[in-house]
Design a protein around this motif. Structure first.
Motif, PDB file in Angstrom:
ATOM      1  N   ARG A 311       0.794  -1.220   0.000  1.00  0.00           N
ATOM      2  CA  ARG A 311       0.000   0.000   0.000  1.00  0.00           C
ATOM      3  C   ARG A 311       0.831   1.278   0.000  1.00  0.00           C
ATOM      4  O   ARG A 311       0.275   2.378  -0.090  1.00  0.00           O
ATOM      5  N   SER A 312       2.143   1.154   0.095  1.00  0.00           N
ATOM      6  CA  SER A 312       3.020   2.317   0.030  1.00  0.00           C
ATOM      7  C   SER A 312       4.422   1.818  -0.265  1.00  0.00           C
ATOM      8  O   SER A 312       4.724   0.635  -0.065  1.00  0.00           O
ATOM      9  N   GLN A 314       7.104   2.432   1.422  1.00  0.00           N
ATOM     10  CA  GLN A 314       7.730   2.025   2.681  1.00  0.00           C
ATOM     11  C   GLN A 314       7.235   0.651   3.137  1.00  0.00           C
ATOM     12  O   GLN A 314       8.021  -0.169   3.630  1.00  0.00           O
ATOM     13  N   TYR A 349       6.775   3.027  -6.963  1.00  0.00           N
ATOM     14  CA  TYR A 349       5.400   2.893  -6.488  1.00  0.00           C
ATOM     15  C   TYR A 349       4.447   3.532  -7.481  1.00  0.00           C
ATOM     16  O   TYR A 349       4.586   4.709  -7.837  1.00  0.00           O
ATOM     17  N   ARG A 351       0.358   4.355  -8.463  1.00  0.00           N
ATOM     18  CA  ARG A 351      -0.897   4.625  -7.751  1.00  0.00           C
ATOM     19  C   ARG A 351      -2.060   4.756  -8.736  1.00  0.00           C
ATOM     20  O   ARG A 351      -1.878   5.206  -9.871  1.00  0.00           O
ATOM     21  N   SER A 373       4.003   7.620  -8.276  1.00  0.00           N
ATOM     22  CA  SER A 373       4.023   8.703  -7.287  1.00  0.00           C
ATOM     23  C   SER A 373       5.326   8.750  -6.490  1.00  0.00           C
ATOM     24  O   SER A 373       5.642   9.791  -5.910  1.00  0.00           O
ATOM     25  N   HIS A 374       6.065   7.645  -6.441  1.00  0.00           N
ATOM     26  CA  HIS A 374       7.311   7.609  -5.677  1.00  0.00           C
ATOM     27  C   HIS A 374       8.339   6.703  -6.354  1.00  0.00           C
ATOM     28  O   HIS A 374       7.975   5.678  -6.940  1.00  0.00           O
TER      29      HIS A 374
END
Length: 447
Positions: A311-312, A314, A349, A351, A373-374
């Protein structure tokens, strides 16, 4: 019957020839029927007759009433709850209920097994002994089905509409900008180990496939998938590929409790690594194949890639550690974190923001936004023995201006920056604080 007799007469007939012979027989039979029908009722138009021929062919040789949905390039997902409850998710508009695709749940199960046989995957069948089935379709879609363990048969077909696209195509779709494309292209060519992360259906496989097309054509690459979705081995513009696909069991268990006929990704990994490969690409890491994958990233030349549900960016570290601990080989948490920190260079990542059910101030419906996004760099072992990291690309907000998509944050270790430059990256790309997206992402509800 006519088709069966015609194909039985020539046992060496190829699948394509069998279909062509079948189409000719269907056309002749339908034409004969149409002439008889016209004697008692209003004659069929040429369009109606052609439509009937196509429906009969689809019923015998393709996916029956599902075929029109599989032929629609805008369909993303087909979700079936019993024969008469069908929902279709589109790429460019809200979801829609569809007409029944079978007359009964029993017929629906028969249709799924028919599709399996037509795809040459007859070993995968939906039966009381094997109530779950997963397979790929000829167009690259992935089908998952369950029956007898659910109140009614459940079927989900996930389409892969972006097969064959590269990074430049993803720029046009708004998934990445030219700055990200240049960075990812250099990262692949610099042989960095990359994990593409996101939730279900966001486009992880499409991004991984586009990145893999940047691998030099002279390299020998191994792919490992539960069902072929990357299709890199069919790409004439890609590298030399050795493609491995897992196999489901026949539903029976031996005295040791193992499923007969099942071949998992972790079973295939040792053989894959004997194929004189430069890189390994795992379509999706879900289970204990995570351990040999991380080891191969550590021990090889680098440049391996995979996708992962998280979900992220990290949380991808925690997800990988959890999979390592669940592998059943006695790995400790500290060793799992150490293995991850040593193996992975970058986490990308992606999204999804779905606004198709919303209406904007201009009265127009919202749309789906898929974007990176990342981009997170793993920088080694940090506090508490966990992998340390920093964001190379991430959203940015200054005053009233906000960009939810990935833009450069000018954070990357000197060693990796040097490797990226040797692979062709102009470091000036990383000096643009807003990237090359142009206007900020326009959404109905501000992100």
């Amino acid at each position: 019957m006519r088709i069966g007799q015609a194909t039985a007469a020539d046992s060496g007939m190829s699948d394509q020839d069998r279909r062509q012979r079948g189409q000719a027989i269907i056309n002749h039979t339908v034409s004969e029927w149409a002439i008889k029908y016209a004697a008692t009722a209003k004659p069929l138009t040429a369009a109606q007759e052609s439509q009937l021929m196509r429906a009969v062919f689809d019923e015998l040789f393709r996916a029956g009433r599902l075929q029109p949905l599989l032929d629609d390039p805008n369909v993303e997902n087909i979700i079936i709850n019993g024969c008469d409850t069908v929902r279709v998710d589109y790429a460019d508009r809200p979801s829609k209920q569809w007409e029944p695709i079978a007359r009964s749940d029993k017929e629906l199960v028969g249709l799924i097994n028919h599709i399996s046989r037509m795809q040459g995957q007859g070993e995968r069948a939906l039966t009381p002994a094997r109530p779950n089935m997963n397979m790929r379709l000829a167009d690259g879609s992935r089908l998952a089905a369950s029956a007898w363990v659910t109140p009614r048969p459940q079927v989900v077909i996930r389409r892969h509409r972006t097969r064959g696209l590269g990074l430049e195509d993803l720029i046009g779709m708004g998934t990445i900008d030219s700055t990200l494309a240049a960075f990812l292209r250099a990262a692949v060519r610099a042989r960095m180990n990359i994990v593409v992360v996101g939730s279900q259906g966001v486009g992880k496989t499409s991004l991984l496939r586009a990145m893999a097309r940047e691998i030099p054509a002279t390299e020998r690459v191994g792919t490992l998938e539960s069902e072929y979705e990357l299709h890199l081995h069919e790409d004439p513009h890609g590298p030399e590929v050795v493609a491995y696909e897992g196999r489901e069991s026949n539903g029976e268990r031996g005295p040791d409790g193992k499923l007969h006929g099942e071949i998992t990704l972790s079973d295939l990994f040792p053989q894959l690594l004997r194929m004189s490969l430069r890189r390994v690409i795992v379509g999706e890491v879900r289970s204990k194949e995570v351990v040999p994958m991380l080891h191969s990233m550590n021990e090889g030349e680098g440049g391996s890639m995979c996708t992962l549900h998280a979900r992220s960016p990290q949380l991808s570290i925690e997800r990988l550690a959890t999979l390592c601990l669940e592998a059943g080989i006695g790995m400790t948490e500290a060793l799992a974190y150490r293995l991850i920190a040593q193996a992975i260079d970058l986490v990308v990542y992606i999204r999804l923001v779905d606004e198709t059910e919303l209406v904007g101030p201009d009265g127009l419906p919202g749309r789906k936004h898929r974007f990176v996004s990342h981009v997170m760099e793993i920088t080694g072992i940090g506090e508490g023995g966990r992998p340390s990291h920093q964001m190379v690309f991430a959203p940015r907000e200054e005053g009233r201006v906000r960009e939810a998509r990935a833009v450069p944050h000018n954070n990357i270790s000197p060693t990796r920056l040097s490797a990226l430059e040797r692979a062709g990256l102009d470091r000036r790309h990383l000096l643009h604080p807003w990237g090359t997206w142009g206007d900020s992402l326009q959404t109905v509800v501000p992100l």
